[in-house]
Scaffold this motif. Sequence first.
Motif, PDB file in Angstrom:
ATOM      1  N   GLY A   1      -3.087  16.659   0.121  1.00 46.09           N
ATOM      2  CA  GLY A   1      -1.859  17.214  -0.424  1.00 46.09           C
ATOM      3  C   GLY A   1      -0.693  16.310  -0.093  1.00 46.09           C
ATOM      4  O   GLY A   1      -0.872  15.159   0.300  1.00 46.09           O
ATOM      5  N   PRO A   2       0.526  16.795  -0.213  1.00 45.85           N
ATOM      6  CA  PRO A   2       1.708  15.972   0.046  1.00 45.85           C
ATOM      7  C   PRO A   2       1.791  15.445   1.469  1.00 45.85           C
ATOM      8  O   PRO A   2       2.353  14.381   1.718  1.00 45.85           O
TER       9      PRO A   2
ATOM     10  N   THR B   1       0.683   6.029 -10.457  1.00 52.49           N
ATOM     11  CA  THR B   1       0.874   7.245 -11.236  1.00 52.49           C
ATOM     12  C   THR B   1       0.075   7.130 -12.521  1.00 52.49           C
ATOM     13  O   THR B   1      -0.149   6.025 -13.030  1.00 52.49           O
TER      14      THR B   1
ATOM     15  N   ASP C   1       9.089   6.135  -9.486  1.00 50.08           N
ATOM     16  CA  ASP C   1       8.757   6.417  -8.093  1.00 50.08           C
ATOM     17  C   ASP C   1       7.824   5.359  -7.521  1.00 50.08           C
ATOM     18  O   ASP C   1       7.907   5.018  -6.337  1.00 50.08           O
TER      19      ASP C   1
ATOM     20  N   THR D   1       9.298  11.063  -4.128  1.00 50.08           N
ATOM     21  CA  THR D   1       8.402  12.153  -3.736  1.00 50.08           C
ATOM     22  C   THR D   1       6.943  11.757  -3.938  1.00 50.08           C
ATOM     23  O   THR D   1       6.572  11.208  -4.978  1.00 50.08           O
ATOM     24  N   ILE D   2       6.120  12.032  -2.934  1.00 46.72           N
ATOM     25  CA  ILE D   2       4.695  11.742  -3.010  1.00 46.72           C
ATOM     26  C   ILE D   2       3.946  13.033  -3.343  1.00 46.72           C
ATOM     27  O   ILE D   2       4.092  14.047  -2.659  1.00 46.72           O
ATOM     28  N   ASP D   3       3.145  13.000  -4.400  1.00 44.38           N
ATOM     29  CA  ASP D   3       2.410  14.187  -4.829  1.00 44.38           C
ATOM     30  C   ASP D   3       1.076  14.332  -4.116  1.00 44.38           C
ATOM     31  O   ASP D   3       0.616  15.446  -3.857  1.00 44.38           O
ATOM     32  N   GLU D   4       0.430  13.199  -3.828  1.00 43.64           N
ATOM     33  CA  GLU D   4      -0.894  13.251  -3.208  1.00 43.64           C
ATOM     34  C   GLU D   4      -1.140  11.986  -2.397  1.00 43.64           C
ATOM     35  O   GLU D   4      -0.703  10.902  -2.758  1.00 43.64           O
TER      36      GLU D   4
ATOM     37  N   THR E   1      -0.109   8.880  -4.659  1.00 37.90           N
ATOM     38  CA  THR E   1       0.055   9.225  -6.067  1.00 37.90           C
ATOM     39  C   THR E   1       1.413   9.874  -6.265  1.00 37.90           C
ATOM     40  O   THR E   1       1.784  10.795  -5.529  1.00 37.90           O
ATOM     41  N   VAL E   2       2.151   9.384  -7.253  1.00 40.87           N
ATOM     42  CA  VAL E   2       3.481   9.918  -7.555  1.00 40.87           C
ATOM     43  C   VAL E   2       3.532  10.335  -9.027  1.00 40.87           C
ATOM     44  O   VAL E   2       2.570  10.146  -9.772  1.00 40.87           O
ATOM     45  N   SER E   3       4.667  10.902  -9.443  1.00 38.63           N
ATOM     46  CA  SER E   3       4.717  11.525 -10.771  1.00 38.63           C
ATOM     47  C   SER E   3       5.131  10.597 -11.896  1.00 38.63           C
ATOM     48  O   SER E   3       4.881  10.898 -13.071  1.00 38.63           O
TER      49      SER E   3
END
Length: 210
Positions: free
Chosen positions: A153-154, A99, A57, A111-114, A51-53
């Motif tokens: 998490g990340p 996302t 991404d 950047t990877i959020d999850e 999951t990304v923002s």
Amino acid sequence: MTSIASITLEVDDTAAAEQFYATALGLGSGLRLRTAAAPMAGFRGFTLALTVSQPADVAKLVEDALAAGATPLKPVSKSLWGYGGVVQAPDGTIWKVATSAKKDTGPATGTIDERVLLLGVADVKASKRFYVEQGLTVAKSFGGKYAEFTGGGPDRFKLALYKRAGLAKDLGVTDDGSGSHGIALTGTGAAFTDPDGFTWEAASLTPTRP
């Protein structure tokens, strides 16, 4: 056991898989590799989801994966829930990048959020009960369709359960498959095998990443 400590992918060629993951999908220390001990065919019953923002991404991670040798299963596109795409790594592992955002707020960062491990199971309610008995805590639950546990998490993967046929359809593949799942999970407790044949190993038995 309270969460996934690491995931081990079983692959036919560890050197090739290591090279792919070193350049694609921005993976951290929670993923390990080892040589497959049993044959695998068709859908292996799981996917790894990032999951990304923002959409930029998603596009970046998918493009990087394709450039490194992944195969597209679902092209990056908008949906009712946001924006996403699905690829299959050269080792056979299916990855989904998505996302909930539909517009970019800046340039892509990768950047990877999850990180989420989605297991395709025969009975979500039964598997959820099983994992609660192993010490996991339910974070979200939607009847017999989906369940998600706390953790992740990340740099670590969160565990979630989805109906096997529904998961395969979401990924753009058939749910036919045989042989090993080709994945082993490590938690903080004793080794066990879940109702759908996914194996959890004791931390001391898990090899380090090549």
